[in-house]
Design an enzyme around this catalytic site. Sequence first.
Site, PDB file in Angstrom:
ATOM      1  N   SER A 296       0.853  -1.187   0.000  1.00  0.00           N
ATOM      2  CA  SER A 296       0.000   0.000   0.000  1.00  0.00           C
ATOM      3  C   SER A 296       0.887   1.234   0.000  1.00  0.00           C
ATOM      4  O   SER A 296       2.075   1.163   0.288  1.00  0.00           O
ATOM      5  CB  SER A 296      -0.906   0.006   1.237  1.00  0.00           C
TER       6      SER A 296
ATOM      7  N   LEU B  89       2.756  -1.497   5.053  1.00  0.00           N
ATOM      8  CA  LEU B  89       2.215  -0.200   5.431  1.00  0.00           C
ATOM      9  C   LEU B  89       3.361   0.788   5.538  1.00  0.00           C
ATOM     10  O   LEU B  89       4.378   0.507   6.176  1.00  0.00           O
ATOM     11  CB  LEU B  89       1.473  -0.301   6.767  1.00  0.00           C
TER      12      LEU B  89
ATOM     13  N   ILE C 256       6.711  -2.926   7.525  1.00  0.00           N
ATOM     14  CA  ILE C 256       6.689  -1.479   7.560  1.00  0.00           C
ATOM     15  C   ILE C 256       7.612  -0.947   6.473  1.00  0.00           C
ATOM     16  O   ILE C 256       8.776  -1.334   6.386  1.00  0.00           O
ATOM     17  CB  ILE C 256       7.128  -0.947   8.942  1.00  0.00           C
ATOM     18  N   LYS C 257       7.088  -0.054   5.645  1.00  0.00           N
ATOM     19  CA  LYS C 257       7.852   0.467   4.517  1.00  0.00           C
ATOM     20  C   LYS C 257       8.690   1.667   4.947  1.00  0.00           C
ATOM     21  O   LYS C 257       8.172   2.634   5.508  1.00  0.00           O
ATOM     22  CB  LYS C 257       6.903   0.863   3.381  1.00  0.00           C
ATOM     23  N   VAL C 258       9.984   1.570   4.672  1.00  0.00           N
ATOM     24  CA  VAL C 258      10.956   2.623   5.019  1.00  0.00           C
ATOM     25  C   VAL C 258      11.735   2.987   3.756  1.00  0.00           C
ATOM     26  O   VAL C 258      12.241   2.094   3.071  1.00  0.00           O
ATOM     27  CB  VAL C 258      11.925   2.145   6.116  1.00  0.00           C
TER      28      VAL C 258
END
Length: 397
Positions: free
Chosen positions: A53, A115, A146-148
């Site tokens: 997403s 996310l 978790i997107k970084v």
Amino acid sequence: MKSQNQRKAAKNPLESLHDHGQAVWLDFLARRFITEGGLKKLVEGDGLTGVTSNPTIFNKAIAGSADYDSSLKTAGDFDIMTLYERLAIEDIQHAADVLRPAYEATKRADGYVSLEVSPYLAMSTEATVAEARRLSNAVSRDNVMIKVPATKPGLPAIRQLIGEGINVNITLLFSQQVYEEVVEAYLAGVEHLVAQGGDPSKIASVASFFVSRIDQSVDKLIDECLRQTNDADKRADLTGLRGKIAIANAKLAYQRYKRLFAGARWEKLRAEGARVQRLLWASTGTKNPAYSDVLYIEGLIAPETISTMPPATMDAFRDHGRVQPTLEENIEQARQVMATLEKSGISIDSVTAKLVEEGVQIFADAFDKLLDAVARKRVALLGEKLDSQNDQASWGA
């Protein structure tokens, strides 16, 4: 003529990617898509094993439908950022639950939903770490990533989060050199986790290499160079590079992947249960209509990789995609393509550095639009019932 059972047993191209060791993820998420069984259908019918997403996706889902209206009406006096997060986290949780069987069937190797941390924090290591921790805890699903972003401040954040046992999807990755730094952050994080007594088999990470944006940028530079030269040989070289750089760059990145996840350092971690950090091909929708609509799927097939596709690209590949192990074909030719690009005066390092900078701004702009859409819809739904003072709370700080 095939029997009905034979036809049913035949794999479509999306399913066949799994035979080559490549996972299929979807770059799309919306509430109705989950609640009405669309996601589950792709999991069961096409072998889908992941979802990503981003702010643009959530903006289209929330602003473009009435699916979130009931939640907005009953949410209470939250500030806009908190309200958005409540909506997004609920969708992420439901998607993670749909993907849970894939997560369990692959023994935690797959079945993830991603996310994104706020793009406003992309240039702060400490803020990114804190936000990633908070979001991971809020979603409270083992199969969330978790997107970084792969910015300079993002790299130490990746190491820290992996070392704490948080699954990380590294985004905005364009450069082969930066990719090496991403892998180093991952390996160092796993080493820290092991040193602290953690179990590395319980975490996963992917390095999301963006592809179509590279060709889009390089093709513009090629056109500029063509306008400035009449040299026949140079024009031929430049013309032959159109639409070739992204896949060549990805092929060479995969060669680095094979080298980086080998040798004594990696073998020691693998013995502890660590998993490779898979390369994920992102931005796979073809932006130039002159190119095949499945160009970036067909050209990037190899074991231990992920192809993430927007719905239209997924439909196109299901319909007419060809499945062959292409990512390790013509490696020397890929090197020649990149060398010709540099010889022509176009620096891939400059291109990729600019793409990261632009990508951070694009994500921040998309987040602005997302939060504005949430605020506007909330006002439209609640009208006079809305506490205007709360609604004016700042969300960009």
